[in-house]
Motif scaffolding. Structure first.
Motif, PDB file in Angstrom:
ATOM      1  N   SER A   1      59.114  17.472 104.561  1.00 41.02           N
ATOM      2  CA  SER A   1      60.180  16.885 103.708  1.00 41.02           C
ATOM      3  C   SER A   1      59.660  17.102 102.155  1.00 41.02           C
ATOM      4  O   SER A   1      60.514  16.865 101.257  1.00 41.02           O
ATOM      5  CB  SER A   1      59.840  15.398 103.964  1.00 41.02           C
ATOM      6  N   ALA A   2      58.489  17.454 101.940  1.00 35.21           N
ATOM      7  CA  ALA A   2      58.244  18.163 100.374  1.00 35.21           C
ATOM      8  C   ALA A   2      58.559  19.363 100.174  1.00 35.21           C
ATOM      9  O   ALA A   2      58.701  20.037 101.082  1.00 35.21           O
ATOM     10  CB  ALA A   2      56.709  17.714 100.351  1.00 35.21           C
ATOM     11  N   PRO A   3      58.683  19.744  98.974  1.00 36.69           N
ATOM     12  CA  PRO A   3      59.175  21.086  98.547  1.00 36.69           C
ATOM     13  C   PRO A   3      58.001  22.008  98.997  1.00 36.69           C
ATOM     14  O   PRO A   3      56.700  21.570  99.016  1.00 36.69           O
ATOM     15  CB  PRO A   3      59.080  21.017  97.192  1.00 36.69           C
ATOM     16  N   GLY A   4      58.430  23.361  99.437  1.00 34.07           N
ATOM     17  CA  GLY A   4      57.449  24.280 100.271  1.00 34.07           C
ATOM     18  C   GLY A   4      57.660  25.708  99.520  1.00 34.07           C
ATOM     19  O   GLY A   4      58.478  25.700  98.695  1.00 34.07           O
ATOM     20  N   SER A   5      57.209  26.572 100.153  1.00 28.13           N
ATOM     21  CA  SER A   5      57.146  27.781  99.600  1.00 28.13           C
ATOM     22  C   SER A   5      58.438  28.441  99.901  1.00 28.13           C
ATOM     23  O   SER A   5      58.978  29.410  99.243  1.00 28.13           O
ATOM     24  CB  SER A   5      56.053  28.587  99.944  1.00 28.13           C
TER      25      SER A   5
ATOM     26  N   THR B   1      63.846  21.700  99.932  1.00 29.00           N
ATOM     27  CA  THR B   1      64.477  20.471 100.415  1.00 29.00           C
ATOM     28  C   THR B   1      64.446  20.759 101.995  1.00 29.00           C
ATOM     29  O   THR B   1      64.676  21.998 102.253  1.00 29.00           O
ATOM     30  CB  THR B   1      65.582  19.963  99.923  1.00 29.00           C
ATOM     31  N   PRO B   2      64.731  19.870 102.886  1.00 32.46           N
ATOM     32  CA  PRO B   2      64.885  20.180 104.201  1.00 32.46           C
ATOM     33  C   PRO B   2      66.228  20.783 104.360  1.00 32.46           C
ATOM     34  O   PRO B   2      66.524  21.564 105.550  1.00 32.46           O
ATOM     35  CB  PRO B   2      64.835  18.851 105.027  1.00 32.46           C
ATOM     36  N   GLU B   3      67.332  20.467 103.646  1.00 35.07           N
ATOM     37  CA  GLU B   3      68.677  20.870 103.682  1.00 35.07           C
ATOM     38  C   GLU B   3      68.758  22.520 103.164  1.00 35.07           C
ATOM     39  O   GLU B   3      69.269  23.188 103.796  1.00 35.07           O
ATOM     40  CB  GLU B   3      69.655  20.135 102.549  1.00 35.07           C
TER      41      GLU B   3
END
Length: 141
Positions: free
Chosen positions: A43-47, A51-53
């Motif tokens: 749910s946190a920003p990743g590489s 966002t999940p969307e």
């Protein structure tokens, strides 16, 4: 024999998935099966996505691209987890029922002594579901 093939996808490491994606394409065509690409994101920003969307949009684009390779119907299933690494196996096992898969195809690593302490994801998935699980090893160097 198989109607729906579930394929766990790591959008950050697509290069290691190629042997399993080839097996998916071949078996999907052979059994005239739908392919459901499943991705787990935080749910946190990743590489891969902030966002999940955004992750879901990227997973859907990947699925549509693969559909052009194998010509079979595709679907996607995004799993949002606060800790994808810790939750991965259990969430994939649950996804098999959620999407109605009767076959799971996923990459795996060659056997190692460490597997006694820390089993592979595919091994755990295979022992905790009624679906068939096809583990694809990387090509040897």
């Amino acid at each position: 024999m198989y109607n729906k093939i579930m394929v766990p996808i790591d959008l950050a490491h697509l290069e290691v998935l190629e042997p399993s994606l080839q097996a998916v394409a071949d078996l999907a065509r052979h059994y005239d099966a739908e392919v459901c690409y499943v991705g787990v994101t935080s749910s946190a920003p990743g590489s891969v996505a902030r966002t999940p969307e955004e992750f879901t949009r990227k997973l859907e684009a990947f699925a549509q691209e693969r559909s052009r390779v194998h010509g079979q119907p595709v679907s996607t299933h995004t799993i949002v987890s606060p800790d994808p690494i810790a939750d991965l196996d259990d969430r994939l096992i649950q996804a098999i029922d959620d999407v109605g898969a009767d076959l799971v195809i996923m990459p795996t690593h060659p056997p190692k002594h460490l597997d006694v302490i820390m089993p592979s994801h595919g091994g755990k998935v295979a022992t905790h579901t009624k679906a068939s699980v096809f583990l694809v090893r990387p090509k040897s160097a």
